[in-house]
Design a protein around this motif. Sequence first.
Motif, short mmCIF file in Angstrom:
data_model
loop_
_atom_site.label_atom_id
_atom_site.label_comp_id
_atom_site.label_asym_id
_atom_site.label_seq_id
_atom_site.Cartn_x
_atom_site.Cartn_y
_atom_site.Cartn_z
N GLN A 21 0.68 -1.08 0.04
CA GLN A 21 -0.01 0.01 0.03
C GLN A 21 0.73 1.19 -0.01
O GLN A 21 0.49 2.22 -0.54
CB GLN A 21 -1.01 0.05 1.30
CG GLN A 21 -1.96 -1.06 1.16
CD GLN A 21 -2.91 -0.86 0.04
OE1 GLN A 21 -3.43 0.21 -0.45
NE2 GLN A 21 -3.43 -1.97 -0.82
N VAL A 22 2.09 1.48 0.68
CA VAL A 22 2.91 2.53 0.77
C VAL A 22 3.83 2.50 -0.24
O VAL A 22 4.41 3.73 -0.68
CB VAL A 22 3.45 2.43 2.12
CG1 VAL A 22 2.59 2.58 3.25
CG2 VAL A 22 4.58 1.59 2.30
N LEU A 25 3.27 5.42 -2.63
CA LEU A 25 3.59 6.84 -2.35
C LEU A 25 5.27 7.18 -2.25
O LEU A 25 5.42 8.63 -2.70
CB LEU A 25 3.37 6.97 -0.75
CG LEU A 25 1.78 6.49 -0.31
CD1 LEU A 25 1.89 6.62 1.17
CD2 LEU A 25 0.86 7.58 -1.08
N ASN A 28 5.63 7.81 -6.25
CA ASN A 28 5.29 9.02 -6.68
C ASN A 28 6.08 10.19 -6.47
O ASN A 28 6.12 11.21 -6.99
CB ASN A 28 3.98 9.21 -6.18
CG ASN A 28 2.82 8.57 -6.73
OD1 ASN A 28 3.17 7.83 -7.60
ND2 ASN A 28 1.65 8.38 -5.82
N ASP A 132 -2.93 -0.54 7.01
CA ASP A 132 -2.85 0.65 6.32
C ASP A 132 -3.47 1.99 6.42
O ASP A 132 -2.76 3.13 6.17
CB ASP A 132 -2.64 0.18 4.67
CG ASP A 132 -4.16 -0.40 4.41
OD1 ASP A 132 -4.97 -1.09 5.12
OD2 ASP A 132 -4.77 -0.05 3.27
N LEU A 136 -0.48 4.54 6.11
CA LEU A 136 -0.51 5.76 4.84
C LEU A 136 -0.13 7.13 5.17
O LEU A 136 0.55 7.71 4.63
CB LEU A 136 -1.80 5.52 3.88
CG LEU A 136 -1.75 4.11 3.05
CD1 LEU A 136 -3.15 3.87 2.62
CD2 LEU A 136 -0.77 4.08 2.06
N VAL A 139 3.21 7.63 6.27
CA VAL A 139 4.37 7.49 5.44
C VAL A 139 4.13 8.63 4.65
O VAL A 139 5.50 9.37 4.37
CB VAL A 139 4.12 6.27 4.62
CG1 VAL A 139 5.11 6.45 3.15
CG2 VAL A 139 4.54 4.98 5.22
N GLU A 140 2.98 9.21 4.32
CA GLU A 140 3.05 10.51 3.63
C GLU A 140 3.71 11.61 4.51
O GLU A 140 4.58 12.54 3.93
CB GLU A 140 1.49 11.11 3.46
CG GLU A 140 0.94 10.09 2.42
CD GLU A 140 -0.62 10.20 2.39
OE1 GLU A 140 -1.15 10.94 3.28
OE2 GLU A 140 -1.15 9.80 1.27
N ILE A 143 7.57 10.95 4.38
CA ILE A 143 8.33 11.54 3.16
C ILE A 143 8.38 13.01 3.01
O ILE A 143 9.39 13.48 2.49
CB ILE A 143 7.11 10.93 1.80
CG1 ILE A 143 7.44 9.55 1.69
CG2 ILE A 143 7.96 11.50 0.77
CD1 ILE A 143 6.47 8.71 0.69
N GLU A 144 7.34 13.69 3.37
CA GLU A 144 7.27 15.00 3.46
C GLU A 144 8.45 15.54 4.38
O GLU A 144 9.39 16.38 4.02
CB GLU A 144 6.06 15.52 4.02
CG GLU A 144 5.97 17.08 3.82
CD GLU A 144 4.49 17.82 4.12
OE1 GLU A 144 4.27 18.88 4.88
OE2 GLU A 144 3.53 17.13 3.61
#
Length: 151
Positions: A21-22, A25, A28, A132, A136, A139-140, A143-144
Amino acid sequence: MAKLNIIVGTMYGGALDVAEQVKPLFENVGYEVDIIEQPSVDHLQADLVLFCVSTTGSGDFPGNLVPFVRALSAQSPALTELRYGLIAMGDSSYGDTFCGAGRKLDELLQDLGATRLDERLEIDAMETFMADDAALPWVEAWIERQALSGV
C-alpha cells in the motif's frame, strides 16, 4: 533515481499488505522501490530502507525475518550509512511484548550505527483494523519531513 528497499517481516501477510500500500507513495516522489520478503544484509544497501514488521507470539520475529536478524547479530556490520524508517505492528493485549519484533529490530539497527529517520510507527491491532489506515498517513508525513530536511 533514489533506491528504497521495503523489508517485510510478516506471518499472515498484514505487513506485506502495508508495504504494498505504501510503495506507490514512494514511487510518486521518485524512488525506485523493491519489496523484500526474504531479506539479507545486502538489502540494506539502499538510499533508504523501510521496515514493515509484525510481531508474533510473545514479541517474536516473524519466521521470514529470523535468518536476517540472526545474520545481522552474527555479522555485526557497521551500519553507519543506513538510514531507515520502521513500521511495527502488534497487539497491545500482549502487554509488554506489544510490537516486540519492531522494537527489538530498531534497537539492533541503532546498536549497529544505523540512523532511524523520525519516530517509529507502532500500529495496534486492537485499535486499527486495517493497518494501512495508520501507515499511509504516517508514510506521507514521513516522506514530507525527509524532503524538507533534504534527505
